[in-house]
Design an enzyme around this catalytic site. Structure first.
Site, PDB file in Angstrom:
ATOM      1  N   GLY A   1     -38.636 -21.157  49.365  1.00  0.00           N
ATOM      2  CA  GLY A   1     -38.453 -20.352  49.049  1.00  0.00           C
ATOM      3  C   GLY A   1     -38.667 -19.045  48.952  1.00  0.00           C
TER       4      GLY A   1
ATOM      5  N   ARG B   1     -51.340  -4.940  46.758  1.00  0.00           N
ATOM      6  CA  ARG B   1     -50.426  -4.567  47.838  1.00  0.00           C
ATOM      7  C   ARG B   1     -48.800  -4.847  47.706  1.00  0.00           C
ATOM      8  NH1 ARG B   1     -51.852  -2.800  54.357  1.00  0.00           N
ATOM      9  NH2 ARG B   1     -53.141  -1.096  52.893  1.00  0.00           N
ATOM     10  N   ILE B   2     -47.816  -4.901  48.438  1.00  0.00           N
ATOM     11  CA  ILE B   2     -46.891  -5.964  48.275  1.00  0.00           C
ATOM     12  C   ILE B   2     -46.186  -6.074  49.629  1.00  0.00           C
ATOM     13  CG2 ILE B   2     -44.681  -5.418  47.131  1.00  0.00           C
ATOM     14  CD1 ILE B   2     -46.042  -6.456  45.066  1.00  0.00           C
TER      15      ILE B   2
ATOM     16  N   ASN C   1     -43.583  -7.430  50.873  1.00  0.00           N
ATOM     17  CA  ASN C   1     -42.295  -7.240  51.117  1.00  0.00           C
ATOM     18  C   ASN C   1     -41.625  -7.337  50.200  1.00  0.00           C
ATOM     19  OD1 ASN C   1     -39.302  -7.778  51.401  1.00  0.00           O
ATOM     20  ND2 ASN C   1     -39.336  -8.975  53.432  1.00  0.00           N
TER      21      ASN C   1
ATOM     22  N   GLY D   1     -50.826 -11.652  44.703  1.00  0.00           N
ATOM     23  CA  GLY D   1     -49.875 -12.519  44.342  1.00  0.00           C
ATOM     24  C   GLY D   1     -49.153 -12.417  43.149  1.00  0.00           C
TER      25      GLY D   1
ATOM     26  N   GLU E   1     -46.169 -16.712  40.081  1.00  0.00           N
ATOM     27  CA  GLU E   1     -45.710 -17.028  38.554  1.00  0.00           C
ATOM     28  C   GLU E   1     -45.961 -15.863  37.980  1.00  0.00           C
ATOM     29  OE1 GLU E   1     -48.487 -21.041  39.430  1.00  0.00           O
ATOM     30  OE2 GLU E   1     -49.038 -19.492  40.547  1.00  0.00           O
TER      31      GLU E   1
END
Lengths: 352, 751
Positions: B476, B638-639, B641, B712, B715
């Site tokens: 998801g 780094r992102i 999206n 990441g 979480e």
């Protein structure tokens, strides 16, 4: 789930006749009953589906200014009926504070009165429950019971009635119309539900096979419309049962309380009207001190049934709050978070 | 199945990474076309239902098999008597993360909700009724259900093989020398994952080949486990898991009930579907264990920490090991010359606890952030200022520098957006226009930047398009989209020119989707596979005299939008299709691996960070709390999206609100039964509980974590948030509640 007969009568008379068979249960929306059947908590031998019975879904204005609400009227339809909401705003507020939008779109008036307790031990067939199985014992008594009853409970049962709707109804003197084999009778809502005593399995005065056909509010109940509120404490902002709740209606004459109507929810096996607290308020001017005295009177008999002593003081405070809000006047529009202490100030966006 | 959508808006020349693309699977999901495991109905399929134990410890002494078998539609009842043989004992502990399973190996009952039989029938209704008719009888034994029960012991390891004790400096000396000390005990409850999609399996055997539809966060691990249990080669097993309706760690390892579905199919020789009922998810598929955490802090006269001791009491099951590693946050977050984390545990008659979103970090963060807030208040300092005073320039326990750490920017940007500077220092100072108490709190977010081990395969095709394959998992979070973005860039193609395949065990192992490591791991594998394919194509071209790239060896070539061009003269180049056509090849393949850089890990501490600011309102008389505003600012490298990442942060922040205010399993202390095993009574926030959320994506460039710079985001959002909300409740009321979720009655003392 047990095997059961399913019948769909076309008239009230047929329904009552069909339900005369022992072990019958009426089915309206089934939002509670079907879950209980799937869980093996209730095992009716016959379901009498009221879906096709005409006339039960009507909201009818009465000549005395009261209203007669058919037993199969949906919660949402009643709450959003403009005439009803204007005359009985605390009832509309209570309805809209209950369950979720999806459930309110299905659940009915009669079903709301007859919904079962949310005591987890009642829902869990592996636990002892005198309500589910008379004589089995009560695992809630020494169990996880911080939300259980503080009024009217017995050693046999400490469950509460979970309804929001019934709380303002009982305060406003609602009457339950009942059809049975012997014809029609009426019972004040205040006398409709039973306290557990030694027979917690008996939750209402309905005889086997009797059917609620309507709930009636008398015309004088509308005289509280200008000062009527429902307040509900819950552990999340929506879709949760009341920890405690209160309905308050005031009729003010010349700045003094001519008559007060008060009831508590979530504290007992029935919606708990508090006439002794109403009496304290008669003739006095609204104010914090008077409200607190009324609240003390309302809870004078309260006793914790477990880890729930806090509910007694909480009930006092919520009565004071409901009275304070009622005295301030019913808002023009129902708050965006009905019955919530976090209802935004008028004109303030919910989304901050 | 309908296709994943790549709308025109997705076509982008240049970098797909960094674009806020909408979910490619979004249309499928909102139109009900996304096929989840339980939506599969192979021909001849039967339905299975579990009969589960209602007691926590003992033995099953009887089942009414006759009644169940006699029920119309029931085909078989699987019990320890007739359960097909397994090649491996399900209690064999082959490794620390091979969890024991209850697969009807005997009549022992280990916890409430343990499967004791499986009924297989023509319809779900018949199977369900058959299971109810079994009416098990038990011989029971006394049960342990709470943190006080039984003898505490120090586990050999906590979390994922982390030491149960970490000591850096002399904590006792630091406490003695401190000008101020705080000791506080925080308690967190048992929590259950409650993914929307229950664990489900549709299993079909064809001889010794096995086809499974089941949600999985770890396809390759699941294949290995099933292969071991059934004694068949891994290549005989195909698991399809294109979509998960949430996992949160509970679908990381294949669970007992899923294996029981496979066993049921073997028993009856037909495909079988088994779906857990909601209440059956409170037992055999894991939970977050309860904790009691004792925090001891000391500071000097300037408010700098002199010592931090974080002791964790937690629980595991009586028969297997998983220990919530709540102390881990204290290793990283605040500078102190002396830090110790210690753990002990008791064994309870429950299902084994397991990873649940931010395992350890979530439960540890709310306690640490509370204790830090208490110390800030004791020092008379603004809690943000106190955190900055104790800012860790290097990782305190290891002494390593951080690979990157933009936490100061997170504090600054979050505080600015929230309006933190207007906060009064003392509690119970703010009211809104309705008289509700208003409080503001802050919490620091942190989560390690982990990497698993993953692989990917890239293909460039003669028609100029590309293909990337990796057995990645979309729970998801948006894997179908983010990985397609990385895939497109890896092959220097527009996203609609790249086919991306995932969610299938036949594809290269993408590594487990856990530890917030999936994007980094599978992303790096994709990145490497694409680069490998491009490199092979370039070799082909540069060696071919007919190519304009011939002889470009020293200068090199770069890939741009489906073409290779000379690095020193971009006008000279040709398309992938031309190169392949001339070589007479239909396609060219590349392979890539994603894994942690061991050398970089030796030198650097790698963590994402963030700062969360919360506003709550509390009714002064009635104690009802509502989190009215949350601002989180996160730096996580780094992102890929930003739209999807923002959603991940929102989701994490909502979990934080839930942790602080709503969520708890109500366990009957006498029986171990979870008394609110349903979504009506196990409260998680509804929309009205989270009226305003803002997630700020703080820029952070990390040259060390991996070549893509990904840390990441899955979480970290819970950490910090839960503590910020709890600290805001203190600031609103002046009452420090150390037991979660914060209950109404905890705030009634002071009207």
């Amino acid at each position: 789930m047990n095997r059961f007969d399913y019948v769909r009568p076309a008239t009230v008379a047929e329904a009552v006749a069909a339900a005369a068979q022992p072990g019958s249960a009426y089915l309206a929306a089934g939002t509670n009953l079907l879950d209980l059947m799937k869980g093996g908590v209730m095992r009716p031998a016959r379901l009498v589906d009221l879906a096709r019975v005409p006339g039960l879904d009507v909201i009818e204005a009465l000549p005395d200014g009261g209203v007669r609400i058919g037993a199969r009227v949906r919660n949402s339809d009643l709450a959003y009926d403009p005439g009803f909401a204007r005359r009985f705003p605390a009832v509309a507020e209570a309805l809209l504070s209950g369950a979720s939008a999806q459930l309110r779109n299905a659940a009915t008036v009669g079903g709301n009165l007859l919904q079962r307790t949310r005591c987890a031990y009642f829902y869990d067939p592996a636990s002892a429950c005198n309500k589910r199985e008379p004589g089995a014992g009560c695992d809630a008594r020494d169990g996880e019971n911080r939300l259980h009853a503080v009024l009217g409970w017995s050693e046999q049962c400490i469950a509460t009635h979970p309804s929001d709707f019934c709380v303002p109804l009982v305060a406003l003197g609602a009457v339950v119309e009942i059809e049975g084999k012997a014809g029609r009778r009426e019972v004040p809502l205040e006398e409709f539900h039973c306290l557990p005593g030694s027979t917690p399995e008996r939750e209402s005065v309905l005889a086997p096979g009797e059917l609620i056909v309507a709930v009636r509010l008398p015309g004088e109940a509308a005289s509280f419309a200008g000062h009527a509120r429902y307040v509900k404490l819950r552990e999340r902002t929506s879709y949760a049962f009341a920890v405690v709740s209160a309905a308050a209606g005031l009729r003010l004459v010349d700045g003094a309380i001519a008559e007060a109507r008060l009831a508590l929810g979530g504290v007992a096996a029935k919606p708990w009207r508090v006439p002794e607290a109403e009496a304290v308020l008669r003739g006095v001017r609204p104010g914090a001190e008077a409200f607190r005295r009324a609240a003390e009177a309302a809870l004078s008999e309260a006793q914790p049934s477990g880890d729930n002593a806090f509910k007694i003081e909480l009930a006092r405070r919520i009565l004071v709050r409901a009275l304070t809000l009622a005295a301030a006047g019913t808002p023009e529009r129902l708050p965006a978070l009905p019955a919530s202490p976090h209802a935004p100030h008028p004109g303030v966006s919910l989304h901050g | 199945m309908a296709e994943l959508a790549s709308s025109a808006a997705h076509v982008r020349h240049g970098s797909s990474i960094g674009q806020p693309l909408t979910r490619r699977d979004g249309l499928l999901k909102v139109t009900g076309q996304a096929r989840y495991a339980a939506d599969n109905h192979p021909p001849g399929m039967l339905h299975a239902a579990l009969a589960v134990s209602s007691v926590a410890r003992g033995r099953v002494t009887g089942l009414d098999l006759e009644a169940a078998r006699a029920h119309p539609g029931v085909v078989a009842v699987m019990t320890p008597e007739n359960r097909p043989a397994l090649a491996q004992d399900p209690d064999e502990k082959a490794g620390p993360f091979v969890f024991r399973m209850e697969l009807l190996q005997d009549d022992t009952v280990r916890y409430v909700g343990q499967p004791v039989a499986v009924v297989i029938a023509e319809t779900l209704e018949a199977a369900t009724e058959g299971a109810a008719l079994l009416a098990p009888r038990y011989a029971t034994e006394p049960v342990s259900t709470g943190l006080e029960d039984g003898e505490a012991f120090v586990p050999p390891a906590v979390g994922v093989g982390a030491p149960a004790e970490v000591r850096h400096g002399d904590v006792e000396a630091g406490l003695v020398a401190a000008a101020r000390r705080v000791e506080a005990v925080y308690e967190t409850p048992a929590q259950y994952h409650n993914a929307m999609e229950p664990h489900a399996v549709v299993a079909a055997w064809e001889g010794d080949r096995l086809f499974i539809d089941t949600p999985s966060q770890g396809l390759a691990m699941a294949v290995g486990r099933v292969a071991g249990l059934f004694g068949i080669p891994p290549e005989n097993i195909e698991i399809r898991s294109p979509f998960l309706g949430g996992g949160f760690g509970s679908k990381g390892a294949i669970s007992g009930p899923q294996v029981l579905g496979i066993l049921a199919a073997k028993l009856v020789g037909r495909p079988v579907k088994l779906v857990l009922k909601r209440d059956q998810m409170y037992g055999p598929v894991g939970h977050r264990a309860p904790t009691r955490q004792t925090l001891r802090l000391g500071v000097d006269g300037e408010g700098a920490l002199t010592a931090l001791h974080h002791h964790v009491r937690t629980t595991s099951s009586r028969y297997d090991d998983f220990f919530e590693p709540s102390g881990s946050v204290s290793h990283t977050l605040y500078a102190s010359p002396a830090i110790a984390t210690t753990s002990d545990a008791v064994r309870l008659d429950t299902g084994t606890p397991i990873f649940m979103r931010a395992p350890g970090e979530a439960s540890g963060s709310i306690a640490l952030e509370g204790a830090i807030d208490e110390m800030a208040a004791a020092c008379g300092m603004d809690p943000l200022e106190f955190r900055l005073r104790n800012y860790a320039e290097v990782e305190p326990t290891s002494g390593k520098p951080f690979s990157s750490k933009a936490l100061r920017e997170c504090y600054a940007q979050g505080a600015e957006s929230f309006g933190w500077s207007g906060r009064p220092l003392a509690p119970r100072q703010m009211r809104d226009e309705d008289g509700l108490l208003v409080g503001w709190g802050v919490g620091t977010a942190t989560f390690p930047a982990l990497m698993m081990h993953g692989q990917a395969r890239a293909v460039l095709r003669r028609d100029g398009s590309g293909l990337i394959e990796t057995g990645a998992h979309d729970m998801g979070q948006g894997a179908w989209t983010a990985f397609a973005q990385i895939a497109a860039d890896s092959l220097a193609l527009p996203i609609n020119q790249v086919e991306f395949r995932a969610g299938h065990s036949g594809l290269p192992d993408a590594g487990i989707a856990g530890g917030s490591a999936h994007t980094a791991t599978a992303g790096m594998a994709i990145h490497g596979a694409g680069a490998d394919a491009i490199a092979r194509l370039a070799e082909l071209a540069m060696a071919d005299q007919r190519s304009p790239l011939f002889g470009a060896g020293n200068a090199g070539v770069v890939a741009r939008e489906g073409r290779l061009v000379r690095r020193d003269d971009e006008s000279r180049g040709e398309s992938y299709a031309e190169i392949l056509a001339r070589a007479g090849l239909d396609e060219i393949e590349g392979r890539g691996t994603g894994a942690a850089d061991q050398a970089a890990q030796q030198h650097y501490a790698m963590h994402a960070h963030g700062a969360v600011f919360a506003e709550v309102k509390v009714d002064p008389e009635l104690g009802q709390i509502r989190a009215t505003r949350l601002v989180g600012a996160f730096a996580a490298g780094r992102i890929i999206n930003p739209r999807l990442v923002r959603s991940q942060y929102y989701g994490g922040m909502i979990w934080g609100v839930s942790f602080a205010l709503h969520e708890a399993a109500v366990v009957d202390r006498r029986t171990g039964r979870v008394m609110n095993a349903n979504l009506g009574e196990y409260h998680v926030p509804v929309n009205a509980d989270v009226p305003s959320l803002e997630a700020i994506l703080v820029d952070e460039v990390d040259p060390h974590v991996n070549a893509l710079g990904i840390k990441g985001v899955g979480e970290i959002g819970i950490t910090g948030s839960a503590g910020a909300v709890a600290n805001a409740v203190w600031h609103a009321t002046g009452v420090r509640v150390r037991r979660f979720p914060i209950a109404i009655e905890a705030l009634l003392g002071q009207p």
